[in-house]
Design a protein around this motif. Structure first.
Motif, mmCIF file in Angstrom:
data_model
loop_
_atom_site.group_PDB
_atom_site.id
_atom_site.type_symbol
_atom_site.label_atom_id
_atom_site.label_comp_id
_atom_site.label_asym_id
_atom_site.label_seq_id
_atom_site.Cartn_x
_atom_site.Cartn_y
_atom_site.Cartn_z
ATOM 1 N N ASP A 26 0.836 -1.196 0.000
ATOM 2 C CA ASP A 26 0.000 0.000 0.000
ATOM 3 C C ASP A 26 0.870 1.245 0.000
ATOM 4 O O ASP A 26 1.894 1.296 0.669
ATOM 5 C CB ASP A 26 -0.872 0.066 1.256
ATOM 6 N N ARG A 27 0.439 2.267 -0.738
ATOM 7 C CA ARG A 27 1.127 3.551 -0.695
ATOM 8 C C ARG A 27 0.321 4.548 0.126
ATOM 9 O O ARG A 27 0.828 5.179 1.021
ATOM 10 C CB ARG A 27 1.342 4.122 -2.086
ATOM 11 N N SER A 28 -0.960 4.702 -0.216
ATOM 12 C CA SER A 28 -1.760 5.731 0.448
ATOM 13 C C SER A 28 -3.236 5.482 0.223
ATOM 14 O O SER A 28 -3.630 4.718 -0.648
ATOM 15 C CB SER A 28 -1.392 7.115 -0.102
ATOM 16 N N VAL A 29 -4.052 6.182 1.008
ATOM 17 C CA VAL A 29 -5.495 6.262 0.810
ATOM 18 C C VAL A 29 -5.797 7.724 0.542
ATOM 19 O O VAL A 29 -5.389 8.598 1.303
ATOM 20 C CB VAL A 29 -6.269 5.759 2.051
ATOM 21 N N THR A 30 -6.477 8.003 -0.575
ATOM 22 C CA THR A 30 -6.741 9.379 -0.973
ATOM 23 C C THR A 30 -8.213 9.582 -1.303
ATOM 24 O O THR A 30 -8.939 8.622 -1.558
ATOM 25 C CB THR A 30 -5.891 9.765 -2.206
ATOM 26 N N GLU A 91 6.421 7.589 -8.392
ATOM 27 C CA GLU A 91 5.833 8.493 -7.418
ATOM 28 C C GLU A 91 4.400 8.802 -7.842
ATOM 29 O O GLU A 91 4.117 8.952 -9.030
ATOM 30 C CB GLU A 91 6.626 9.803 -7.365
ATOM 31 N N PRO A 92 3.488 8.926 -6.875
ATOM 32 C CA PRO A 92 2.143 9.373 -7.229
ATOM 33 C C PRO A 92 2.206 10.806 -7.743
ATOM 34 O O PRO A 92 3.153 11.523 -7.469
ATOM 35 C CB PRO A 92 1.371 9.313 -5.921
ATOM 36 N N ASP A 93 1.209 11.200 -8.481
ATOM 37 C CA ASP A 93 1.176 12.554 -9.029
ATOM 38 C C ASP A 93 -0.138 13.204 -8.652
ATOM 39 O O ASP A 93 -1.161 12.879 -9.234
ATOM 40 C CB ASP A 93 1.314 12.508 -10.548
ATOM 41 N N PRO A 94 -0.192 14.095 -7.700
ATOM 42 C CA PRO A 94 0.915 14.575 -6.873
ATOM 43 C C PRO A 94 1.167 13.625 -5.718
ATOM 44 O O PRO A 94 0.301 12.825 -5.362
ATOM 45 C CB PRO A 94 0.391 15.913 -6.348
ATOM 46 N N PRO A 95 2.355 13.689 -5.107
ATOM 47 C CA PRO A 95 2.619 12.818 -3.961
ATOM 48 C C PRO A 95 1.596 13.060 -2.861
ATOM 49 O O PRO A 95 1.134 14.184 -2.678
ATOM 50 C CB PRO A 95 4.011 13.241 -3.496
ATOM 51 N N THR A 96 1.278 12.019 -2.133
ATOM 52 C CA THR A 96 0.278 12.129 -1.073
ATOM 53 C C THR A 96 0.917 11.966 0.295
ATOM 54 O O THR A 96 0.255 11.630 1.250
ATOM 55 C CB THR A 96 -0.798 11.057 -1.273
ATOM 56 N N TYR A 97 2.206 12.238 0.395
ATOM 57 C CA TYR A 97 2.927 12.073 1.646
ATOM 58 C C TYR A 97 4.082 13.067 1.694
ATOM 59 O O TYR A 97 4.365 13.753 0.727
ATOM 60 C CB TYR A 97 3.455 10.637 1.761
ATOM 61 N N ASP A 98 4.765 13.142 2.815
ATOM 62 C CA ASP A 98 5.940 13.998 3.005
ATOM 63 C C ASP A 98 5.655 15.476 2.792
ATOM 64 O O ASP A 98 6.511 16.222 2.330
ATOM 65 C CB ASP A 98 7.095 13.570 2.104
ATOM 66 N N GLY A 99 4.468 15.940 3.080
ATOM 67 C CA GLY A 99 4.184 17.365 3.022
ATOM 68 C C GLY A 99 3.881 17.886 1.634
ATOM 69 O O GLY A 99 3.696 17.121 0.698
#
Length: 106
Positions: A26-30, A91-99
């Motif tokens: 898993d990367r993220s939930v958006t 990388e997701p576009d846009p990233p959903t982590y690290d600010g």
């Protein structure tokens, strides 16, 4: 072998569960889909997809954080898997982590 994994709706904090292979990363939930990514529903074979699109409360039962049955909000949210292209993690576009991310086109 499959495992039951739980995800929290980012809109209403309802918890959904899905059976899946334990080796999916898993990367993220958006709240919005990642541009260009392909999503499957929780009842489809999603191992070849880039993630899963959930409709909170419409794809199966949901609970609150304590495990009590509740109604979901009916809004979509997206589980994004880690994605690779030619062995390189995308990388997701846009990233959903690290600010925040700032892209300035000249």
């Amino acid at each position: 072998m499959t495992v039951t994994v739980r995800y929290t709706c980012p809109h209403c904090n309802a918890v959904v569960s899905v059976e899946r292979q334990p080796d999916l990363a898993d990367r993220s939930v958006t709240t919005v889909p990642q541009p260009g990514w392909e999503y499957a529903s929780p009842d489809e074979a999603f191992e070849a997809a880039d993630g899963i699109e959930f409709l909170c409360g419409e794809d199966g039962p949901v609970t609150d954080l304590e495990g009590n049955a509740i109604e979901g909000c009916g809004r979509p949210f997206y589980l994004n898997f880690v994605r690779f292209e030619q062995g390189v993690e995308l990388e997701p576009d846009p990233p959903t982590y690290d600010g925040p991310r700032f892209d300035f086109d000249a």
